[in-house]
Design a protein around this motif. Structure first.
Motif, PDB file in Angstrom:
ATOM      1  N   ARG A   1       0.731  -1.381   0.130  1.00 55.67           N
ATOM      2  CA  ARG A   1       0.405  -0.116  -0.223  1.00 55.67           C
ATOM      3  C   ARG A   1       1.048   1.295  -0.003  1.00 55.67           C
ATOM      4  O   ARG A   1       1.764   1.101   0.896  1.00 55.67           O
ATOM      5  CB  ARG A   1      -0.822  -0.244   1.510  1.00 55.67           C
TER       6      ARG A   1
ATOM      7  N   HIS B   1       0.700   5.602  -0.616  1.00 54.46           N
ATOM      8  CA  HIS B   1       0.102   7.415  -0.518  1.00 54.46           C
ATOM      9  C   HIS B   1       0.384   7.812  -1.470  1.00 54.46           C
ATOM     10  O   HIS B   1       1.555   8.118  -0.985  1.00 54.46           O
ATOM     11  CB  HIS B   1      -0.531   7.318   1.076  1.00 54.46           C
TER      12      HIS B   1
ATOM     13  N   LYS C   1      -4.709   6.975  -2.963  1.00 54.64           N
ATOM     14  CA  LYS C   1      -4.253   5.416  -2.292  1.00 54.64           C
ATOM     15  C   LYS C   1      -4.573   4.409  -3.207  1.00 54.64           C
ATOM     16  O   LYS C   1      -4.511   4.064  -3.906  1.00 54.64           O
ATOM     17  CB  LYS C   1      -5.501   4.966  -0.893  1.00 54.64           C
TER      18      LYS C   1
ATOM     19  N   LYS D   1      -2.135   7.984   5.560  1.00 55.11           N
ATOM     20  CA  LYS D   1      -3.152   7.299   5.717  1.00 55.11           C
ATOM     21  C   LYS D   1      -3.963   7.261   6.888  1.00 55.11           C
ATOM     22  O   LYS D   1      -4.893   6.685   6.828  1.00 55.11           O
ATOM     23  CB  LYS D   1      -1.460   6.048   6.597  1.00 55.11           C
ATOM     24  N   GLU D   2      -3.307   8.357   7.530  1.00 57.23           N
ATOM     25  CA  GLU D   2      -4.856   8.895   8.573  1.00 57.23           C
ATOM     26  C   GLU D   2      -5.783   9.295   8.146  1.00 57.23           C
ATOM     27  O   GLU D   2      -7.398   8.900   8.459  1.00 57.23           O
ATOM     28  CB  GLU D   2      -4.492  10.140   9.622  1.00 57.23           C
TER      29      GLU D   2
ATOM     30  N   PHE E   1      -7.337   7.779   5.105  1.00 61.06           N
ATOM     31  CA  PHE E   1      -8.301   7.177   4.524  1.00 61.06           C
ATOM     32  C   PHE E   1      -8.627   6.228   5.752  1.00 61.06           C
ATOM     33  O   PHE E   1      -9.919   5.637   5.488  1.00 61.06           O
ATOM     34  CB  PHE E   1      -7.527   6.138   3.730  1.00 61.06           C
ATOM     35  N   LYS E   2      -8.199   6.169   6.787  1.00 57.14           N
ATOM     36  CA  LYS E   2      -8.296   5.680   7.962  1.00 57.14           C
ATOM     37  C   LYS E   2      -9.924   6.188   8.297  1.00 57.14           C
ATOM     38  O   LYS E   2     -10.558   5.421   8.731  1.00 57.14           O
ATOM     39  CB  LYS E   2      -6.879   5.640   9.190  1.00 57.14           C
ATOM     40  N   PHE E   3      -9.933   7.827   8.553  1.00 56.25           N
ATOM     41  CA  PHE E   3     -11.267   8.697   8.787  1.00 56.25           C
ATOM     42  C   PHE E   3     -12.511   8.712   7.888  1.00 56.25           C
ATOM     43  O   PHE E   3     -13.247   8.101   8.381  1.00 56.25           O
ATOM     44  CB  PHE E   3     -10.655   9.618   8.493  1.00 56.25           C
ATOM     45  N   TYR E   4     -11.643   8.464   6.767  1.00 53.97           N
ATOM     46  CA  TYR E   4     -13.119   8.408   5.354  1.00 53.97           C
ATOM     47  C   TYR E   4     -13.326   6.953   5.261  1.00 53.97           C
ATOM     48  O   TYR E   4     -14.338   6.825   5.468  1.00 53.97           O
ATOM     49  CB  TYR E   4     -12.540   8.399   4.067  1.00 53.97           C
ATOM     50  N   ASN E   5     -12.720   5.484   6.039  1.00 55.66           N
ATOM     51  CA  ASN E   5     -12.922   4.760   5.516  1.00 55.66           C
ATOM     52  C   ASN E   5     -14.433   4.504   6.968  1.00 55.66           C
ATOM     53  O   ASN E   5     -14.837   3.560   6.146  1.00 55.66           O
ATOM     54  CB  ASN E   5     -12.116   3.187   5.910  1.00 55.66           C
ATOM     55  N   GLN E   6     -14.668   5.277   7.785  1.00 52.98           N
ATOM     56  CA  GLN E   6     -15.235   4.979   8.870  1.00 52.98           C
ATOM     57  C   GLN E   6     -16.429   5.680   8.487  1.00 52.98           C
ATOM     58  O   GLN E   6     -17.862   5.318   8.836  1.00 52.98           O
ATOM     59  CB  GLN E   6     -14.642   5.507  10.129  1.00 52.98           C
TER      60      GLN E   6
END
Length: 278
Positions: free
Chosen positions: A114, A116, A135, A159-160, A162-167
């Motif tokens: 992966r 970014h 990503k 990275k953070e 996409f982690k936020f968006y995936n929620q």
């Protein structure tokens, strides 16, 4: 805040609903719209976003259907942070072309590689350049990379972000609960206006259920869904016994014992009212 859309009906008479929910699952806004009108083009979106960002410190997440220049300007003017999916295009792919060739070395059979990339991008219809984060994922056994793009004004690392968006995916669970427990897609009235009212009643019932989930309930109810609360606590058999001075409800203890029911009532009674105006 998550913005989602859902269908109702079929063919040319299809209607859709657009909903805004917060991170706790509560519906902030919900509106019915015609199915042949774009989600952000029928005047509903401005009403859905009418919450004051200064009060809620709102962050807006949405899929690629809401990747519209006018929406970006509306959000920025209202003080919102946002993370909105972008559809891929040749210009975006050119920005990350160095990542679209297979990584050097033997491909892993189990691990995803992966990467970014963050860069500025201005589409022809945009009034100014904006931050875009990509990503790039190389999955085992696949010839081409999976790529996703997000336009954002959030000060997050890629990275953070996409982690936020995936929620945003938790909204799917809330939608499913609304469909199964509240059946808010059951809008069978003949007139559009009547279905609008019916949808708002469904939204109110849903929010009451989510509010009850947030009360300090007994530990046995920690993993109860809205469907469980409805079938085990609300839709249960009862016998009403009238006396001269009181009315007694005799409830079946098949799903909820008398002791547990007493704890639930105590928790509801202990709910504190909101503070009064200053």
């Amino acid at each position: 805040m998550v913005l989602r859309k859902g269908p109702h009906g079929t063919g040319t008479r299809c209607n859709c609903y657009t909903r805004c929910s917060n991170q706790f699952g509560h519906l902030e806004r919900c509106a019915l719209r015609k199915g042949n009108v774009h989600s952000a083009d029928d005047g509903k979106l401005s009403w859905l976003l009418s919450l004051r960002a200064t009060r809620y410190h709102a962050v807006f997440r949405a899929d690629a259907a809401f990747a519209l220049p006018e929406l970006y300007k509306t959000l920025e003017a209202a003080g919102y942070y946002y993370a909105i999916r972008l559809r891929k295009n040749p210009v975006l792919e050119e920005k990350i072309s160095h990542r679209l060739t297979r990584p050097v070395g033997r491909p892993s059979k189990t691990r995803i590689k992966r990467f970014h990339e963050a860069f500025e991008y201005q589409a022809a219809s945009w009034s100014k350049p904006r931050q875009v984060v990509a990503k790039i994922e190389w999955h085992p056994g696949e010839l081409f990379a999976r790529v996703g793009y997000i336009v954002t004004n959030l000060p997050f690392a890629p990275k953070e972000l996409f982690k936020f968006y995936n929620q945003r995916g938790t909204a799917e669970r809330h939608i499913k609960e609304g469909k199964t427990a509240i059946t808010w897609t059951r809008l069978s009235c003949k007139r559009f206006r009547d279905n609008e009212v019916r949808l708002q009643l469904h939204a109110l019932a849903y929010n009451l259920g989510v509010f009850l989930q947030g009360v300090d309930l007994p530990e046995e109810m920690a993993d109860w869904s809205l469907t469980s609360i409805q079938s085990r606590l609300i839709k249960i058999g009862a016998r009403v016994v009238r006396h001269a001075r009181k009315i007694t409800f005799q409830l079946a203890e098949v799903a909820v014992s008398g002791a547990l029911f007493g704890q639930i009532i105590t928790a509801i009674r202990n709910i504190k009212p909101p503070p009064g105006p200053a």
